[in-house]
Design an enzyme around this catalytic site. Structure first.
Site, PDB file in Angstrom:
ATOM      1  N   LYS A   1     -50.926  69.246 -48.517  1.00  0.00           N
ATOM      2  CA  LYS A   1     -51.859  70.253 -47.689  1.00  0.00           C
ATOM      3  C   LYS A   1     -51.564  71.607 -47.623  1.00  0.00           C
ATOM      4  O   LYS A   1     -52.388  72.544 -47.742  1.00  0.00           O
ATOM      5  CB  LYS A   1     -52.431  69.617 -46.547  1.00  0.00           C
ATOM      6  CG  LYS A   1     -53.175  68.062 -46.835  1.00  0.00           C
ATOM      7  CD  LYS A   1     -54.466  68.242 -47.458  1.00  0.00           C
ATOM      8  CE  LYS A   1     -55.306  67.175 -47.530  1.00  0.00           C
ATOM      9  NZ  LYS A   1     -56.598  67.228 -48.180  1.00  0.00           N
TER      10      LYS A   1
ATOM     11  N   SER B   1     -48.017  62.838 -52.659  1.00  0.00           N
ATOM     12  CA  SER B   1     -48.786  63.689 -51.919  1.00  0.00           C
ATOM     13  C   SER B   1     -48.204  64.064 -50.601  1.00  0.00           C
ATOM     14  O   SER B   1     -48.275  65.210 -49.910  1.00  0.00           O
ATOM     15  CB  SER B   1     -50.163  63.661 -51.932  1.00  0.00           C
ATOM     16  OG  SER B   1     -50.568  62.164 -51.538  1.00  0.00           O
TER      17      SER B   1
ATOM     18  N   GLU C   1     -61.819  70.606 -40.963  1.00  0.00           N
ATOM     19  CA  GLU C   1     -61.863  69.166 -40.830  1.00  0.00           C
ATOM     20  C   GLU C   1     -60.661  68.487 -41.039  1.00  0.00           C
ATOM     21  O   GLU C   1     -59.660  69.136 -41.744  1.00  0.00           O
ATOM     22  CB  GLU C   1     -62.999  68.583 -41.682  1.00  0.00           C
ATOM     23  CG  GLU C   1     -62.461  68.220 -43.151  1.00  0.00           C
ATOM     24  CD  GLU C   1     -61.946  69.278 -44.072  1.00  0.00           C
ATOM     25  OE1 GLU C   1     -62.453  70.590 -43.675  1.00  0.00           O
ATOM     26  OE2 GLU C   1     -61.292  69.175 -45.211  1.00  0.00           O
TER      27      GLU C   1
END
Lengths: 394, 256
Positions: A85, A374, A107
C-alpha cells in the site's frame, strides 16, 4: 468527453460537487508524473523510506514440497508498514502536497492502506483522517491503534455493512464536505478516473522489479504472475508490466469467502455482473435491482463487492484469469507458508499463496510462478487463531 | 410543452422528496396524494439504494428502512402506476445510477413512461457521463435533470447550455441534510446559468424552514426539500401523512 475507460469499464460516475476536484487531480498528475524533480523525490522515498526494491525470493522449500513449478515470492510484505500500500500512498501524498493540500483522507479495509496513509501523512506533515468500517475496526483493532499512534484520526463507519464498501462511501461523503484543502488518497485501482490509472502507475513498480529480477535470476520471464484481488491494486501493480508479454499467465485470486455457491462470498468476477458504483463501470456483486450485495470474506482487505475497471477489462479481453479462493484455503495457505518458509503472509496475500499451492504441483519443474506477497500477516495472527478456535484477542 | 416546463411557467415550484417505501409503499402512496393536494408542484420519489453516497444520515436511514421493508423497484413502479391518475403535480424519480443501470436502462425508462414519471434525477452521473442516460431519456420523453454545485464554477455555463427540464442547484458542499445556514451565493450561481439559458433552477440540499425556502426562492425558480420531510416520516412512521401534508403546505405558502 468521458474519460478513463478500459474497454467498457471505468469512467467518472461521481456527484457534480467532486468533478472539479478530480479534474484538478488529473491535471496535477499529468504535470508531475514525468516531472524529473517529482520522480526523483518519489524514487528517493521509495528507496530510502519504504525500503525498495523489494526482494524476489525463491521459495525453495515450498517449491520442493509441492513438487512442481518453481515458486518465487515478491516480498511486498517487507515494505515499511508491511504491505504494498505504501507505494501508492507515497506517490499520492507527495502529489497532494505539490497540489497545496494540507489534509488527506482515506478509506481502509484491513487497515493496511489506512496505516500507510497515516504514515505518509506523518512523514510529510499532513493532517490525516481514516474511515474504517466498524466491523473492521473490531477485526483489526491493532491497526486502528497504529493509525492513531501515527497521528491520524480514525472514524469507525457504522452505515451499511460496516466494512470496506461503507468506508469508501463515507470517505467520498467527507470529500464532498471539504475539498479545498483535502486530497482523497484512494487505496486501490478503483473509483473514478484518474484514480485507477494513478494507483496502477504508482503500484507498477512491483511488476517492473519482478521482471528485472527474474531476467537476472532466471534469464527469462515467469510463466505465471499471480496476486490476490479485492479492488486489485497489488495485482494490477504486479500484472501491468507483463500485459504485453503474452506468454505470461496473469492470475487474480478473489476472496470466495465460504464459497462462490453461497451468499457469503466476495468473488466479484465469479459472481458479480456489470454495474456502476463507486465512480466506475465495472463488475459488482448486486441483486436484480442493482442493489449492491453484502459480501463476505475472512479477509477485511478483500471484503469488497466490486473490482477495479482495468481488471474487469483484462478479464473481458481474456488477458487475465480470475479464480475464487475460499476462507479455508486461504487460512491453510497462511499456516502453510508460515511453517514452510518462515514467512507469515497477510490473509489477503494468502489467497494467492493458496492458488499457487493448487496449481504448482500440476506444472512442470521447468515452469516458474511468481506470487505477489502483498503484505505481512502479523495483523491477522489473532483472527486466524480465533478461526482455529483459540480464544486469542489482541 | 413538458409537464415540468409547465410547472415552472406557473410560478415558483415547491419540490418535496420522499423515499419510496419508507415506512412502506402504502404510506408513500398516501403521501404522494396528500403532498399533491397540499401544493407540491413536482414530487421527487426516491428509489432507495443500498449505498447512497450523496445522502446524509437522514436519507441513508430512510433507504435502509425502505429496503428492509422489502421495497423493490418493481413494487415502486406498480405503486406509481396505480397512484398517477390521482395526481395533478409533476413526478420525478431520484435514484443512483446502479438501480437504473443494473435494472436495465430501457426497462427502467419504459416503466417510468408507463407510470407517468416526468423527470429522472441521478446524482452520480455527471455531465461528462450523460451519454449513458440522456439520449434514452429523450427517447422515452423523460426530462433528464442535470446538477450544478458550489464547486462547479467554470462548468456552470457548459452544463446549463445543455440542461433540460430543470437544473438542480446544490446549495452547499457535502451531502444532503438539514443545515442551519446556507452560505453559498446561490444568486450568483443562478446568474451564471441565466446568462446562457432560461432553464428553471431549483435549489436543494440543506433547506428545511419556510424562511430559508423564501430566501432561496428570491433567486431560484424552485425549492427542493428532502431530509426535512424524511425526518417527519422517520419521527411519525405510519402516522406521518398529515404532518408531511401540513409541512408541504407551509413551505409552498412561504415561496408563493
Amino acid at each position: 468527453m468521458s474519460k478513463g475507460y478500459f474497454g467498457r469499464h471505468g469512467g467518472q460516475f461521481i456527484p457534480e460537487t467532486l468533478m472539479n476536484a478530480i479534474f484538478e487531480l488529473e491535471e496535477a498528475y499529468e504535470k508531475y508524473k514525468n516531472d524529473p524533480e517529482f520522480v526523483k523525490e518519489l524514487d528517493t522515498l521509495l528507496k530510502e523510506y519504504a525500503g525498495r526494491p523489494s526482494l524476489l525470493y525463491y521459495a525453495e522449500k515450498m517449491t520442493k514440497d509441492l513438487g512442481g513449478a518453481k515458486i518465487y515470492l515478491k516480498r511486498e510484505d517487507l515494505n515499511h508498514t508491511g504491505s504494498h500500500k505504501l507505494n501508492n500512498v507515497l506517490g499520492q501524498v507527495l502529489l497532494a502536497k505539490k497540489m497545496g493540500k494540507t489534509r488527506v483522507i482515506a478509506e481502509t479495509g484491513a487497515g493496511q492502506h489506512g496505516v500507510a496513509t497515516a504514515t505518509a501523512a506523518a512523514l510529510m506533515g499532513m493532517e490525516c483522517e481514516i474511515f474504517m468500517g466498524k466491523e473492521d475496526t473490531d477485526r483489526q483493532a491493532l491497526n486502528v491503534y497504529r493509525m492513531r499512534l501515527l497521528g491520524a484520526k480514525v472514524h469507525p463507519v457504522t452505515s451499511g455493512t460496516m466494512t470496506l464498501k461503507d468506508a469508501v462511501n463515507e470517505t467520498f461523503r467527507e470529500w464532498t464536505n471539504r475539498i479545498d484543502d483535502t486530497h482523497y488518497v484512494l487505496g486501490s485501482v478503483m473509483g473514478p478516473h484518474p484514480f485507477p490509472t494513478i494507483v496502477r502507475d504508482f503500484q507498477s513498480v512491483i511488476g517492473r522489479e519482478i521482471k528485472k529480477d527474474m531476467l537476472e535470476k532466471e534469464g527469462r520471464l515467469p510463466d505465471v504472475v499471480m496476486a490476490c484481488v479485492g479492488g486489485g491494486s497489488n495485482a494490477m501493480g504486479a500484472f501491468y508490466d507483463f500485459i504485453p508479454d503474452r506468454s505470461v499467465r496473469l492470475i487474480g485470486c478473489e476472496a470466495a469467502g465460504k464459497g462462490v455457491d453461497t451468499t457469503e462470498t466476495a468473488a466479484t468476477m465469479c459472481t458479480g455482473r456489470d454495474g456502476i458504483f463507486h465512480g466506475m463501470h465495472s463488475y459488482f456483486c448486486q441483486d436484480e435491482f442493482g442493489q449492491i450485495a453484502p459480501v463476505y470474506s475472512i479477509s477485511a482487505g478483500l471484503d469488497y463487492p466490486g473490482v477495479g475497471p482495468e481488471h474487469a477489462n483484462l478479464k473481458d479481453i481474456g488477458r487475465a484469469e480470475y479464480v475464487p479462493v475460499t476462507d479455508d484455503e486461504a487460512v491453510n495457505a497462511f499456516e502453510y507458508l508460515s511453517r514452510t518458509e518462515g514467512i507469515i503472509p497477510a490473509i489477503e496475500s494468502s489467497h494467492a499463496v493458496a492458488y499457487a499451492m493448487k496449481i504448482a504441483p500440476n506444472m512442470g519443474k521447468d515452469k516458474i510462478i511468481v506470487v505477489n506477497l502483498s503484505g505481512r500477516g502479523d495483523k491477522d495472527v489473532a483472527a486466524i487463531a480465533r478461526y482455529r478456535g483459540e480464544n486469542l484477542y489482541e | 410543452m413538458s409537464k415540468i416546463t409547465e410547472v415552472f411557467k406557473k410560478g415558483k415550484a415547491f419540490i418535496p422528496f420522499v423515499t419510496a417505501g419508507d415506512p412502506c409503499l402504502e404510506i408513500t402512496e398516501q403521501l404522494l396524494v396528500e403532498m399533491d393536494k397540499s401544493g407540491a408542484d413536482i414530487i421527487e420519489v426516491g428509489i432507495p439504494f443500498s449505498d447512497p453516497v450523496a445522502e446524509g444520515v437522514v436519507i441513508q436511514e430512510a433507504d435502509i428502512r425502505a429496503l428492509s421493508a422489502g421495497t423493490t423497484t418493481d413494487k415502486i413502479f406498480d405503486m406509481l402506476k396505480r397512484v398517477r391518475p390521482n395526481l395533478s403535480c409533476a413526478l420525478a424519480i431520484m435514484t443512483y445510477v446502479n438501480p437504473v443501470y443494473g435494472y436495465g436502462i430501457k426497462k427502467f425508462l419504459s416503466n417510468c413512461k408507463e407510470a407517468g414519471v416526468d423527470a429522472l434525477i441521478v446524482p452520480d452521473v455527471p455531465f461528462e457521463e450523460r451519454a449513458l442516460l440522456k439520449p434514452s431519456c429523450q427517447e422515452y420523453g423523460i426530462e433528464y435533470v442535470s446538477f450544478i454545485a458550489p464547486t462547479s464554477h467554470q462548468r456552470i455555463k457548459m452544463i446549463a447550455k445543455e440542461a433540460s427540464g430543470f437544473l438542480y442547484c446544490v446549495s452547499s458542499l457535502g451531502v444532503t441534510g438539514v443545515r442551519s445556514e446556507i452560505t453559498t451565493n446561490i444568486g450568483e450561481m443562478i446568474g451564471l446559468v441565466k446568462e446562457v439559458s432560461n432553464i428553471p433552477c431549483a435549489v436543494g440540499f440543506g433547506i428545511s424552514t419556510p424562511v430559508q425556502a423564501k430566501k432561496m426562492a428570491e433567486s431560484a425558480d424552485g425549492v427542493i426539500v428532502g431530509s426535512a420531510i424524511v425526518k417527519i416520516c422517520a419521527e411519525y412512521g405510519r402516522d406521518c401523512v398529515p404532518y408531511v401534508a401540513e409541512y408541504v403546505k407551509k413551505m409552498k405558502d412561504a415561496i408563493s
